[in-house]
Motif scaffolding. Structure first.
Motif, mmCIF file in Angstrom:
data_model
loop_
_atom_site.group_PDB
_atom_site.id
_atom_site.type_symbol
_atom_site.label_atom_id
_atom_site.label_comp_id
_atom_site.label_asym_id
_atom_site.label_seq_id
_atom_site.Cartn_x
_atom_site.Cartn_y
_atom_site.Cartn_z
ATOM 1 N N ILE A 150 0.817 -1.223 0.000
ATOM 2 C CA ILE A 150 0.000 0.000 0.000
ATOM 3 C C ILE A 150 0.854 1.279 0.000
ATOM 4 O O ILE A 150 0.647 2.148 -0.845
ATOM 5 C CB ILE A 150 -0.993 -0.021 1.193
ATOM 6 C CG1 ILE A 150 -1.990 -1.167 1.003
ATOM 7 C CG2 ILE A 150 -1.728 1.300 1.316
ATOM 8 C CD1 ILE A 150 -2.888 -1.410 2.203
ATOM 9 N N PRO A 151 1.843 1.420 0.928
ATOM 10 C CA PRO A 151 2.610 2.675 0.929
ATOM 11 C C PRO A 151 3.318 2.975 -0.393
ATOM 12 O O PRO A 151 3.213 4.121 -0.871
ATOM 13 C CB PRO A 151 3.603 2.484 2.086
ATOM 14 C CG PRO A 151 2.949 1.509 2.983
ATOM 15 C CD PRO A 151 2.191 0.590 2.090
ATOM 16 N N ILE A 154 0.720 4.217 -2.947
ATOM 17 C CA ILE A 154 0.319 5.613 -2.697
ATOM 18 C C ILE A 154 1.490 6.545 -3.012
ATOM 19 O O ILE A 154 1.312 7.626 -3.579
ATOM 20 C CB ILE A 154 -0.144 5.795 -1.234
ATOM 21 C CG1 ILE A 154 -1.325 4.857 -0.942
ATOM 22 C CG2 ILE A 154 -0.549 7.232 -0.973
ATOM 23 C CD1 ILE A 154 -1.755 4.857 0.519
ATOM 24 N N GLY A 155 2.704 6.116 -2.642
ATOM 25 C CA GLY A 155 3.895 6.927 -2.919
ATOM 26 C C GLY A 155 4.113 7.120 -4.406
ATOM 27 O O GLY A 155 4.550 8.193 -4.850
#
Lengths: 179, 271
Positions: A150-151, A154-155
Motif C-alpha cells: 500500500i505505501p 500511494i507513494g
C-alpha cells in the motif's frame, strides 16, 4: 552547504541595467536557497541505513542463520535480499534528501516502482517453513507483504502527481517548498 | 501564494503514504509482540492443562474425547484453530489406527476457550485385534493450524512415537485332558496365559471366549473374570464342549470386555 535554485518564467535580467533605473529587487518567487544541507542529508543517510537494516540485512541474516543452524533452504536468494534491499534503502534515503527539490517526484516514482518489484519478488515465496527433527513450523506472510504494497502504491501516485505539478507550475512550488 | 491543486494533491498522497507506512510498522510490531506473548502462554500451559477425558463405544468404534483449555495471551484473535492427530502402527504398517480431530475454534485476545479433540479407534479392525495381543511402536503425527490476527496463517507439526504394551500379550489357550460331563458334553480344563504389558495398568474385566468348530458350529462358550496386574498372568477354569466337536482343530474366538467395551482378540486354533 546550500544549493541555489532559480525557478522563474520571467526573462533573465539584463546584465547592465539602465543608469537611471533602480536595481531590480530579487523576488522570493524567483530565487531561493534550498536547504539541502545538514540535517536533511544526515537524515537521508540515517534513513538509508535503517531501511537497509530492516528490509535488506535483517531478512538476509535470518535466512542465513536458519540455513546454517537448521539446514533450512532459504526461500529467497540471500544475495537478492541484500542487493535489492540496499537499492530500495538508498532510493528511500535519496527520496528523503531530495524532498524539497524537483527531483523528489521522479526519485519517488523510481523508489516506489523498485519497492513494488522487491515486494513482488518476495510475494513469490510467501511461506517460510522450518523443520527441526520431529518438529515442523510454517508461517505464511503473504498477506502482510500485500499490506506493505500500500505505501509504495500511494507513494507512486504522490510522485506522479508531484512531478506533473512541478512540470505544469514550475514557478509556484518554490515559495512553498523552499521557505 | 496558494499552492496549486496538483501540488496539494501530491502533498496529500505523500502524507498518506507516510502515515500508511508508519501505521503498518506499528501494527507489525504489535503483531510480533502479541505473538511472543501467545508463545509464552503456550509454553507455560504445556503440561499443566486440566484435561477432561470421555470415552464411548459407537458401533465398532471407540470414541475418545479430550477437552483442554487454550489461553490466548496476545491481543489479537486466533482464528480457525484446528488440531488433528493420526496414529499409525509402525510395526505392522497397517495404516492409520486412529484419526483425531478438534476445532475449528476462534479464541479472542486475552480469552480462554476449550478445544475438544475427538479420536476414533476402530476396535473391530485387524489393527485393533493385533494391538490387544502384540506390542508395537505407535507413531503419532500432530498438526495444528490457525490464522493469527486474521493475517498470518501458521502451521505446526510434530511427529512422535510411543511404545505400545499389549494388555493381553501372547494370549494363549490350552486345553487339558477332556472328560465326560454328561448332557452330551465333555469338560476340559482350560488354561489361559498372557502377559499384561500395559505399563502400570491392572487389567480388570471379563474374557469371553467361544470354541468354534471348522464347520462353524459353536461347540462351547465360557467367561473368565480377569484381574491381571502388569506382568505374566495365568487364568484357569473348565470349559464344557459339545461331545460331537473334535476340539483339536477348533478355533477359540472371543473378546476382552471392560467398562462395557468389548475388545476382540484374534482367533486362535486349538492344536
Amino acid at each position: 552547504m546550500s544549493a541555489r535554485v532559480v525557478y522563474s518564467r520571467s526573462p533573465p535580467a539584463p546584465s547592465s541595467p539602465p543608469v537611471d533605473s533602480p536595481p531590480a529587487p530579487a523576488t522570493e518567487a524567483a530565487t531561493h536557497r534550498v536547504r539541502l544541507t545538514g540535517w536533511r542529508i544526515a537524515g537521508g543517510v540515517i534513513l538509508t541505513a535503517l531501511a537497509f537494516l530492516a528490509i535488506g540485512y535483517a531478512p538476509y541474516a535470518a535466512e542465513t542463520y536458519a540455513a546454517a543452524q537448521f539446514g533450512v533452504p532459504p526461500p529467497i536468494n540471500p544475495g537478492f535480499l541484500l542487493g535489492a534491499g540496499a537499492i530500495v534503502a538508498v532510493l528511500a534515503g535519496a527520496s528523503f534528501t531530495a524532498k524539497p527539490t524537483r527531483a523528489w517526484g521522479p526519485i519517488r516514482i523510481v523508489s516506489s516502482v523498485v519497492s513494488l518489484a522487491y515486494l513482488g519478488v518476495l510475494l513469490r515465496s510467501p511461506v517460510y517453513s522450518l523443520s527441526l527433527h520431529s518438529f515442523s513450523f510454517s508461517v505464511t506472510y503473504g498477506r502482510i507483504l500485500e499490506l506493505f504494497l500500500i505505501p509504495p502504491i500511494i507513494g507512486l501516485v504522490a510522485g506522479i502527481v508531484t512531478t506533473i505539478g512541478d512540470y505544469r507550475h514550475p514557478s509556484e512550488r518554490a515559495r512553498i517548498m523552499f521557505p | 501564494m496558494k499552492p496549486s491543486g496538483t501540488y496539494r494533491l501530491g502533498r496529500a498522497f505523500r502524507l498518506l503514504a507516510s502515515l500508511a507506512l508508519v501505521a503498518l510498522i506499528l501494527f507489525l510490531v504489535s503483531v510480533v509482540v502479541s505473538a511472543v506473548q501467545v508463545g509464552q502462554g503456550v509454553q507455560s500451559q504445556t503440561g499443566r492443562t486440566h484435561t477432561a477425558v470421555a470415552a464411548q463405544l459407537v458401533g465398532t468404534n471407540l470414541e475418545v474425547s479430550l477437552t483442554f483449555p487454550i489461553t490466548n495471551r496476545g491481543f489479537y484473535e486466533i482464528e480457525g484453530l484446528r488440531l488433528a492427530s493420526q496414529f499409525t502402527d509402525t510395526t505392522l504398517q497397517t495404516g492409520s489406527l486412529a484419526v483425531a480431530q478438534g476445532g475449528p475454534i476462534t479464541i479472542p485476545g486475552g480469552a480462554t476457550k476449550n478445544l475438544t479433540l475427538m479420536a476414533k479407534f476402530n476396535l473391530s479392525g485387524p489393527a485393533g485385534s493385533y494391538l490387544l495381543v502384540n506390542d508395537a511402536l505407535i507413531g503419532e503425527k500432530l498438526w495444528l493450524n490457525a490464522t493469527y490476527a486474521n493475517l498470518v496463517p501458521v502451521g505446526v507439526g510434530y511427529d512422535s512415537s510411543y511404545q505400545w504394551g499389549a494388555p493381553l500379550y501372547h494370549l494363549a489357550f490350552s486345553l487339558g485332558v477332556p472328560s465326560l460331563a454328561g448332557n452330551g458334553t465333555v469338560a476340559a480344563p482350560v488354561t489361559i496365559t498372557f502377559e499384561n504389558h500395559a505399563q502400570g495398568l491392572t487389567l480388570v474385566g471379563t474374557l469371553r471366549s467361544a470354541v468354534v468348530a471348522p464347520n462353524g458350529t459353536v461347540c462351547a462358550s465360557a467367561s473368565f473374570p480377569v484381574l491381571a496386574p502388569p506382568g505374566p498372568n495365568t487364568l484357569g477354569g473348565t470349559i464344557y464342549v459339545l461331545a460331537s466337536c473334535p476340539i483339536h482343530g477348533d478355533t477359540v474366538v472371543g473378546s476382552f470386555l471392560t467398562a462395557g467395551i468389548a475388545f476382540p482378540f484374534p482367533p486362535e486354533t486349538i492344536p
